[in-house]
Design a protein around this motif. Sequence first.
Motif, PDB file in Angstrom:
ATOM      1  N   SER A 156       0.813  -1.218   0.000  1.00  0.00           N
ATOM      2  CA  SER A 156       0.000   0.000   0.000  1.00  0.00           C
ATOM      3  C   SER A 156       0.845   1.267   0.000  1.00  0.00           C
ATOM      4  O   SER A 156       0.481   2.268  -0.617  1.00  0.00           O
ATOM      5  N   THR A 214      -9.149   1.521   3.985  1.00  0.00           N
ATOM      6  CA  THR A 214      -8.143   0.884   4.842  1.00  0.00           C
ATOM      7  C   THR A 214      -7.652  -0.405   4.215  1.00  0.00           C
ATOM      8  O   THR A 214      -8.366  -1.047   3.427  1.00  0.00           O
ATOM      9  N   ASP A 215      -6.438  -0.771   4.562  1.00  0.00           N
ATOM     10  CA  ASP A 215      -5.846  -2.029   4.109  1.00  0.00           C
ATOM     11  C   ASP A 215      -6.517  -3.175   4.865  1.00  0.00           C
ATOM     12  O   ASP A 215      -6.521  -3.176   6.100  1.00  0.00           O
ATOM     13  N   GLN A 264      -5.573  -2.917   8.522  1.00  0.00           N
ATOM     14  CA  GLN A 264      -6.522  -1.840   8.841  1.00  0.00           C
ATOM     15  C   GLN A 264      -5.890  -0.446   8.832  1.00  0.00           C
ATOM     16  O   GLN A 264      -6.469   0.500   9.342  1.00  0.00           O
ATOM     17  N   LYS A 265      -4.696  -0.311   8.260  1.00  0.00           N
ATOM     18  CA  LYS A 265      -4.079   1.004   8.130  1.00  0.00           C
ATOM     19  C   LYS A 265      -4.750   1.779   7.001  1.00  0.00           C
ATOM     20  O   LYS A 265      -5.127   1.202   5.984  1.00  0.00           O
ATOM     21  N   ALA A 266      -4.865   3.088   7.193  1.00  0.00           N
ATOM     22  CA  ALA A 266      -5.480   3.933   6.166  1.00  0.00           C
ATOM     23  C   ALA A 266      -4.611   3.936   4.914  1.00  0.00           C
ATOM     24  O   ALA A 266      -3.387   4.113   4.991  1.00  0.00           O
ATOM     25  N   LYS A 267      -5.259   3.744   3.762  1.00  0.00           N
ATOM     26  CA  LYS A 267      -4.527   3.764   2.495  1.00  0.00           C
ATOM     27  C   LYS A 267      -4.541   5.192   1.917  1.00  0.00           C
ATOM     28  O   LYS A 267      -4.953   5.428   0.792  1.00  0.00           O
TER      29      LYS A 267
END
Length: 306
Positions: free
Chosen positions: A83, A165-166, A170-173
């Motif tokens: 990402s 999110t990934d 769950q990290k913001a893309k």
Amino acid sequence: MKILTRKYEKLLVLDIDNTVFDWVTYYVACLNALFKKVESVTDISVSTLAKESKLVFEEQGSIEYPFLIQELPSVIEYYNGDSEKMISEAVDLGRIAFKDMAESYLKPYETVIDTFKTIKEKWPQFPIIALTDAPRYVAMWKLNKLGILHYFDALYGLSDPKIPTDPDNQKAKVAPGILIKHLQQNSFDFKGIIRTLPEDYEKPGTRGLKTVLMDHDMEGHFDHVLWVGDNLRKDVGLGNRLGVKSAWAKYGTLINPETKNALLEFSPENNVHKNVSLDPKSDDSPVPDVTLDSFSELIAAIENVI
């Protein structure tokens, strides 16, 4: 002589897209620039990116979804879960290409600024309200870029888009700087009222315009409200159902057929109706109180209609 006891004697409520600027030409040019940049980075064809965009826009419920690139299946597959690389390459470069093109195409109609100045001079206590089906943040960004945000006393838009999110972590893309802007609910130093409406307040439903009228103490005084939009079905029809005076921005329907077809290449038709009128005028179309052939005719409409 009738004594008006409400807070405002008159109220002007404006749609944005194809009412104060040519949204179709702007958006087609900007999104095609974005697609071409992503194609140059990934070798994924523009036609594939456009086709996949239809599905993303339909899922998000809006054509103006600012996180489009990182949600396209072919782009996700190309970066194979990386990402950060996707954001630093395709997303950032595509976003820059979009913004660079917007500098040329995101312009108000020719008479808009002079007309706003005249309205403010003639009726300084006369609020100008923006009511749009675009996401609130996107609407404010456009009005700010157009250089006309400060002419409005309030803006009512739909819910802002969700941040992608990934699925693995769950990290913001989204690039950190862009993420902060969205989380901070950037208002571009706007001094007026900002209202974010639920998705089911979308036009031609009446609840969005009803909220504007209630907020400004105009219920029961609809003959002193002028509602302006380019879409006969959604805008004029809405005004007619509420009993509000309506002005049809006919000039906003004069769209180049090739540009309209290009829009439909990447946009699902049911979503396009949020931003542009695709229905030709017919015998059963809603009838406006006044038809505008240019934005400047709004001055006479205010004087004669409300």
